[in-house]
Design an enzyme around this catalytic site. Structure first.
Site, PDB file in Angstrom:
ATOM      1  N   HIS A 285       0.853  -1.191   0.000  1.00 51.99           N
ATOM      2  CA  HIS A 285       0.000   0.000   0.000  1.00 51.99           C
ATOM      3  C   HIS A 285       0.890   1.242   0.000  1.00 51.99           C
ATOM      4  O   HIS A 285       1.926   1.281   0.681  1.00 51.99           O
ATOM      5  CB  HIS A 285      -0.913  -0.011   1.233  1.00 51.99           C
ATOM      6  CG  HIS A 285      -1.952   1.083   1.195  1.00 51.99           C
ATOM      7  ND1 HIS A 285      -1.671   2.372   1.557  1.00 51.99           N
ATOM      8  CD2 HIS A 285      -3.252   1.084   0.794  1.00 51.99           C
ATOM      9  CE1 HIS A 285      -2.761   3.112   1.415  1.00 51.99           C
ATOM     10  NE2 HIS A 285      -3.735   2.350   0.948  1.00 51.99           N
TER      11      HIS A 285
ATOM     12  N   GLU B  32       0.765   4.108   1.335  1.00 51.25           N
ATOM     13  CA  GLU B  32       1.071   4.732   2.633  1.00 51.25           C
ATOM     14  C   GLU B  32       2.134   3.933   3.390  1.00 51.25           C
ATOM     15  O   GLU B  32       3.022   4.515   4.045  1.00 51.25           O
ATOM     16  CB  GLU B  32      -0.207   4.834   3.471  1.00 51.25           C
ATOM     17  CG  GLU B  32       0.021   5.559   4.785  1.00 51.25           C
ATOM     18  CD  GLU B  32      -1.177   5.503   5.711  1.00 51.25           C
ATOM     19  OE1 GLU B  32      -2.329   5.548   5.220  1.00 51.25           O
ATOM     20  OE2 GLU B  32      -0.956   5.411   6.927  1.00 51.25           O
TER      21      GLU B  32
ATOM     22  N   SER C 297      -9.145   1.299  -2.521  1.00 51.15           N
ATOM     23  CA  SER C 297      -9.237   2.176  -1.344  1.00 51.15           C
ATOM     24  C   SER C 297      -9.277   1.320  -0.092  1.00 51.15           C
ATOM     25  O   SER C 297     -10.240   0.592   0.162  1.00 51.15           O
ATOM     26  CB  SER C 297     -10.506   3.037  -1.442  1.00 51.15           C
ATOM     27  OG  SER C 297     -10.829   3.553  -0.170  1.00 51.15           O
TER      28      SER C 297
END
Ligand code: SF4
EC number: 1.17.7.4
Length: 322
Positions: free
Chosen positions: A124, A126, A222
């Site tokens: 991911h 992040e 998401s």
């Protein structure tokens, strides 16, 4: 059919700020503005900004010399910042301040000599950015089984940090496993990680008490939207993640009287509207909204982008139905 809206739902302060940075950068400096990675994980938002003059790339090497550049809300590794600096690229950093807070926590723990464990999902954006912001190895765990498999002595000084968009409940389980295994463990309280994640998940839990089926508006990539859908499934409801009204399958609603509807933090309310419109095509619909936490948090824009809003500022993503 009754459609019950979760409250709060949809855009969080970090997403609003990130979109506004791109819009204002285009308005002030002209198109194209290069955005490293999807500014937020929502295809509709990305397509809308692309139509306004944003160019989305995965690597800085795809940004021409001198081009205005924006880092996405998920944050970037230090190597990316250094590459931009070395090339003299003009950059606006749209990293959410709550993600930056996690970077700072990680650096502080590493500096104190603790082994850092990040709770998050491999790959991911992040997680990649956060691991690259700390000048020390950051071990990644997603599950309690991953904690058991960590190759560390049980008395090692360990600190954990977490991806901001995980399910608060899942995170609690992994933290409990860390606490059972490591006697010298520190880390932040999960409820302090991201107000928006916490509020949207609490709202979905309330929604599941009064709905027969859950629809979550958001993109497949998401993380926070997927977690909302997972929460609905955990509560025993048929739960679907839908990009917009076109993704609705009429077969889902046979015998369903109460549809719970929410949106991930990166999904604009106009997509929630498109889902309600699609449901109206199946029969009469009454829309209500649950009471919930009122959110007033706003994050400031970079100094150069403050002042009058951009010509086509966020009206496309205006909040409706709240
Ligand atoms: S979900 Fe939380 S951490 Fe992520 S952008 Fe929104 S406010 Fe920031």
């Amino acid at each position: 059919m009754q459609v019950i809206l979760a409250n709060p739902r949809g855009f969080c302060a970090g997403v609003v700020r990130a979109i506004e940075i791109v819009e204002r950068a285009i308005d002030r400096y002209g198109a194209p503005v290069y955005v490293r990675h999807e500014i937020v994980h929502n295809r509709h938002v990305v397509d809308t900004l692309r139509a306004k003059g944003a160019v989305f790339v995965e690597e800085l090497s795809d940004v021409p010399d001198g081009a205005m550049t924006v880092f996405s809300a998920h944050g970037v590794a230090r190597t990316v910042e250094e590459e931009a600096r070395a090339r003299g690229l003009p950059v606006f950093d749209a990293t959410c301040p709550l993600v930056t807070k996690v970077h700072l926590q990680g650096r502080r723990y590493a500096k104190a000599g603790r082994t850092l464990v990040m709770i998050g999902h491999e790959g991911h954006a992040e997680v990649v950015g956060t691991r690259g912001q700390v000048d020390a190895p950051v071990l990644l765990v997603s599950t309690e089984a991953d904690v058991a498999a960590l190759d560390l002595p049980d008395d090692a000084p360990v600190a954990y940090i977490t991806q901001t968009t995980l399910s608060v409940d899942d995170t609690k389980g992994v933290i409990a496993a860390l606490a059972r295994r490591f006697v010298n463990l520190v880390g932040p309280d999960v409820s302090e990680i991201c107000y928006a994640t916490q509020n949207r998940q609490s709202a979905v839990r309330d929604l599941c008490k009064v709905a027969d089926l859950l629809l979550v508006v958001g993109s497949e990539n998401s993380s926070n939207s997927s977690r909302l859908r997972d929460l609905g499934a955990d509560e025993g409801l048929p739960s679907y993640l839908v990009a917009d009204g076109n993704a609705i399958d009429p077969a889902w609603f046979e015998g369903i009287l109460r549809v719970g509807l929410t949106a991930g933090a990166s999904a604009p309310d106009e997509l929630v509207d498109s889902v309600i419109d699609a449901l109206r095509k199946l029969g009469p619909v009454e829309v209500t909204q649950l009471d919930g936490v009122e959110e007033s948090l706003e994050f400031g824009l970079p100094r150069e982008l403050r002042g009058a809003p951009a010509k086509a500022a966020s009206t496309k993503f205006a909040t409706i139905g709240a």
